[in-house]
Design a protein around this motif. Structure first.
Motif, mmCIF file in Angstrom:
data_model
loop_
_atom_site.group_PDB
_atom_site.id
_atom_site.type_symbol
_atom_site.label_atom_id
_atom_site.label_comp_id
_atom_site.label_asym_id
_atom_site.label_seq_id
_atom_site.Cartn_x
_atom_site.Cartn_y
_atom_site.Cartn_z
ATOM 1 N N GLY B 15 0.811 -1.272 0.119
ATOM 2 C CA GLY B 15 -0.145 -0.085 0.008
ATOM 3 C C GLY B 15 0.906 0.820 0.104
ATOM 4 O O GLY B 15 0.820 2.290 0.126
ATOM 5 N N LYS B 16 2.095 1.301 0.435
ATOM 6 C CA LYS B 16 2.286 2.778 0.350
ATOM 7 C C LYS B 16 3.453 2.697 -0.806
ATOM 8 O O LYS B 16 3.589 4.254 -1.196
ATOM 9 C CB LYS B 16 4.265 1.948 1.312
ATOM 10 C CG LYS B 16 4.957 1.805 2.421
ATOM 11 C CD LYS B 16 5.219 1.570 3.295
ATOM 12 C CE LYS B 16 5.727 1.062 4.953
ATOM 13 N NZ LYS B 16 5.223 2.604 5.851
ATOM 14 N N GLU B 22 0.442 9.209 -4.887
ATOM 15 C CA GLU B 22 -1.479 9.301 -3.913
ATOM 16 C C GLU B 22 -2.572 9.036 -5.095
ATOM 17 O O GLU B 22 -3.604 7.609 -5.366
ATOM 18 C CB GLU B 22 -1.448 10.286 -3.803
ATOM 19 C CG GLU B 22 -2.500 10.087 -2.429
ATOM 20 C CD GLU B 22 -2.861 10.703 -0.898
ATOM 21 O OE1 GLU B 22 -2.080 12.519 -1.014
ATOM 22 O OE2 GLU B 22 -4.023 11.101 -0.738
ATOM 23 N N GLN B 23 -2.480 9.659 -6.239
ATOM 24 C CA GLN B 23 -3.896 9.387 -7.094
ATOM 25 C C GLN B 23 -3.773 8.037 -7.910
ATOM 26 O O GLN B 23 -4.621 8.045 -7.737
ATOM 27 C CB GLN B 23 -3.361 10.692 -7.961
ATOM 28 C CG GLN B 23 -5.200 10.956 -8.591
ATOM 29 C CD GLN B 23 -4.843 11.708 -10.065
ATOM 30 O OE1 GLN B 23 -3.505 12.808 -10.140
ATOM 31 N NE2 GLN B 23 -6.064 12.653 -10.841
ATOM 32 N N LEU B 24 -2.594 8.411 -8.522
ATOM 33 C CA LEU B 24 -2.456 6.915 -8.937
ATOM 34 C C LEU B 24 -2.434 5.603 -8.288
ATOM 35 O O LEU B 24 -3.151 4.904 -8.426
ATOM 36 C CB LEU B 24 -1.161 6.703 -9.814
ATOM 37 C CG LEU B 24 -1.213 7.758 -11.437
ATOM 38 C CD1 LEU B 24 -0.415 7.324 -12.008
ATOM 39 C CD2 LEU B 24 -1.812 7.597 -12.596
ATOM 40 N N GLU B 26 -3.923 5.953 -5.520
ATOM 41 C CA GLU B 26 -5.692 5.306 -5.331
ATOM 42 C C GLU B 26 -6.143 4.790 -6.419
ATOM 43 O O GLU B 26 -7.024 3.644 -6.352
ATOM 44 C CB GLU B 26 -6.028 6.122 -4.383
ATOM 45 C CG GLU B 26 -5.348 6.371 -2.763
ATOM 46 C CD GLU B 26 -5.961 8.009 -2.348
ATOM 47 O OE1 GLU B 26 -7.305 8.647 -3.327
ATOM 48 O OE2 GLU B 26 -5.551 8.677 -1.158
ATOM 49 N N LYS B 27 -6.036 5.069 -7.081
ATOM 50 C CA LYS B 27 -6.649 4.299 -8.801
ATOM 51 C C LYS B 27 -6.250 3.248 -8.981
ATOM 52 O O LYS B 27 -7.861 2.220 -9.008
ATOM 53 C CB LYS B 27 -6.896 5.325 -9.732
ATOM 54 C CG LYS B 27 -6.770 6.842 -9.915
ATOM 55 C CD LYS B 27 -7.272 7.605 -11.428
ATOM 56 C CE LYS B 27 -7.521 8.860 -11.598
ATOM 57 N NZ LYS B 27 -8.842 9.032 -11.306
ATOM 58 N N PHE B 28 -5.372 2.393 -8.882
ATOM 59 C CA PHE B 28 -4.820 1.265 -8.758
ATOM 60 C C PHE B 28 -5.702 0.082 -7.808
ATOM 61 O O PHE B 28 -5.989 -1.075 -7.855
ATOM 62 C CB PHE B 28 -3.374 1.335 -8.875
ATOM 63 C CG PHE B 28 -3.127 -0.179 -8.561
ATOM 64 C CD1 PHE B 28 -3.119 -1.101 -9.623
ATOM 65 C CD2 PHE B 28 -2.831 -0.247 -7.142
ATOM 66 C CE1 PHE B 28 -2.916 -2.642 -9.749
ATOM 67 C CE2 PHE B 28 -2.391 -2.429 -7.559
ATOM 68 C CZ PHE B 28 -1.893 -2.981 -8.417
ATOM 69 N N PHE B 29 -5.646 0.433 -6.365
ATOM 70 C CA PHE B 29 -6.062 0.280 -5.339
ATOM 71 C C PHE B 29 -7.565 -0.374 -5.610
ATOM 72 O O PHE B 29 -7.808 -1.329 -4.983
ATOM 73 C CB PHE B 29 -5.675 0.589 -3.828
ATOM 74 C CG PHE B 29 -4.188 -0.125 -4.237
ATOM 75 C CD1 PHE B 29 -3.604 -1.857 -4.195
ATOM 76 C CD2 PHE B 29 -3.159 0.915 -3.536
ATOM 77 C CE1 PHE B 29 -2.205 -2.140 -3.393
ATOM 78 C CE2 PHE B 29 -1.896 0.537 -3.814
ATOM 79 C CZ PHE B 29 -1.093 -1.268 -3.397
#
Lengths: 354, 111
Positions: B15-16, B22-24, B26-29
């Protein structure tokens, strides 16, 4: 020297048969060095310490540690060599409590509770006391173990017993590995006999639930999905039906702790439990609505605490002195094994809690 | 400096990756989570596909993760091994089907 896993830790004179040794492991690393928070500190983060009981709903009675099986994960360390059996005198003390308790459920467990020579007498007496939900935790194979037990399905039906049985998987290999050679086939036969009496059938009042414990150092998956898979497989392969599946997490005590330590899975398992900690599950853990009674009448917050001899933190500690209202005013005794009941969707003798 | 490329503990730090974007991240997860939800395929079927792909892409983190995930879902070792063989067959097939390209080339060049 090969370890004989066909007998209890106690019989094997294993180091971990000693409760003090189990507590030493649970209080040691990775908790003693601060790598992981103790359970007490973890629930303090969400202002849930001390853990306090709510209304008593379930009276769970362990009528003895004798069992016809020696399951690899057993938290009771039960087996044929265990001689701890509840006497009729202690049962009589419990019957006095049953007549006045506010609990709606009486939950008989063991060992194999049916092996207690006073089991049927106790069931008849307790049943007459009019308990709402009367559970017997049956390992299934006992029904096929000896002709003297063959009529158990009829006996259960006569007293409208709610049967809860362990079944770690719908395949022979996984089941026998955890519970012993031949257990799967006998369990299937016993389930079919229960179905024949109406147990577990859709719409039937004769309740038959199964308990799923993971067969190794991993946590149970989603209870609803597992239930779906169990139902489909047992129906297709053996024409067996049941009502609910309870997914129960293995707690790191007794034989399962021994397995975790011996297989070098202990630390990873504790990390997995702590990572899966769910504060919502803490609100509904079974110790908040249950009292557990041991074969010799001592009172505990749950069956797991019973096996660690962590008696209730109250001046009333024995069934002979039982006073329900007073016992509600106590702090529940906790240790690191409690993480097992708060992981993911939580775990209790009735399955998930969150 | 660590002496090996892979450390099992790094899986827990997956997750790190969002910390540096942050944007990419979060989109991935978010996407990842949605992919594994029950849909036309069950979550169980997706877990087996993930296990097979983990072997095909030879990702030790993924193999750890989806072996554990499979056990939690009650997937048997026989099912897991069959899934790995599917990956093996595709990888082997992918190599061998290029043999046709080799044959074409040989046939073109040889007298």
């Amino acid at each position: 020297m090969a370890v004989n896993t066909k007998v209890s830790l106690k019989k094997r004179e294993s180091e971990l048969a000693a409760i003090a040794k189990q507590m030493e492991v649970l209080n040691g690393e990775p908790f003693s060095d601060g790598e992981l928070p103790t359970f007490a500190n973890k629930i303090k983060e969400t202002n849930q310490f001390p853990l306090r009981p709510k209304k008593l709903e379930i009276l769970q009675v362990n009528v003895g540690y004798m069992c016809n099986q020696v399951c690899a994960h057993c938290h009771v360390d039960a087996g044929p060599d265990r001689k701890e059996i509840m006497t009729r005198e202690t049962m009589s003390q419990i019957l006095d409590v049953i007549k006045t308790t506010g609990a709606h459920t009486l939950d008989l467990t063991g060992g194999a509770p049916e092996m207690n020579p006073n089991f049927r007498w106790f069931v008849e007496q307790a049943s007459a006391a009019g308990i709402q939900d009367f559970i017997v935790r049956s390992n299934l194979t006992i029904i096929r173990a000896n002709p003297k037990y063959y009529d158990l399905p009829d006996f259960f039906k006569k007293h409208n017993i709610h049967v809860v049985s362990s079944m770690p998987h719908w395949t022979r290999g996984k089941t026998d590995k955890q519970r012993g050679d031949g257990v799967f086939d006998k369990s299937i036969k016993a389930l079919q006999e229960l179905n024949e009496r109406g147990y577990g059938m859709p719409g039937s009042d004769l309740k038959l639930d199964l308990v799923y414990n993971p067969s190794g150092a991993f946590l149970p998956g989603d209870q609803a999905s597992m239930e779906k898979d169990f139902k489909a497989a047992l129906l297709e392969d053996f024409n067996i039906q049941f009502h609910n599946l309870f997914a129960i997490t293995n707690l790191p005590i007794s034989r399962f702790l021994d397995y975790l330590v011996a297989s070098e899975n202990y630390e990873d398992y504790m990390y997995a439990l702590v990572e899966a900690y769910n504060p919502t599950a803490v609100q509904n853990v079974m110790c908040t609505n249950t009292i557990s009674v041991s074969w010799d009448g001592w009172l505990y917050d749950c069956d797991f605490n019973q096996m660690l001899d962590l008696k209730v933190n109250h001046k009333i500690k024995h069934i002979k002195d039982y006073q329900e209202d007073l016992l509600l005013d106590r702090n529940i005794v906790i240790s690191q094994h409690c993480y097992g009941c708060t992981a993911g969707a939580g775990s209790s003798c009735q399955g998930t809690v969150a | 400096m660590q002496k090996t490329y892979y450390d099992p503990k790094d899986l827990k730090k997956f997750g790190k990756i969002s910390e540096w974007n942050e944007q990419l991240g979060e989109k991935f997860f978010d996407y990842y989570g949605k992919v594994f939800e029950e849909g036309a395929l069950t979550a169980r079927e997706k877990s087996l596909i993930a296990l097979a792909v983990s072997h095909a892409v030879q990702c030790p983190y993924c193999i750890d993760a989806y072996t554990g995930d499979g056990l939690q879902r009650g997937i048997t070792k026989e099912e897991m091994m069959e899934a790995v063989h599917v990956a093996g067959a595709i990888r082997g097939g992918a190599t061998l089907v290029h043999g046709v390209q080799m044959m074409n080339k040989v046939n073109k060049l040889e007298m």
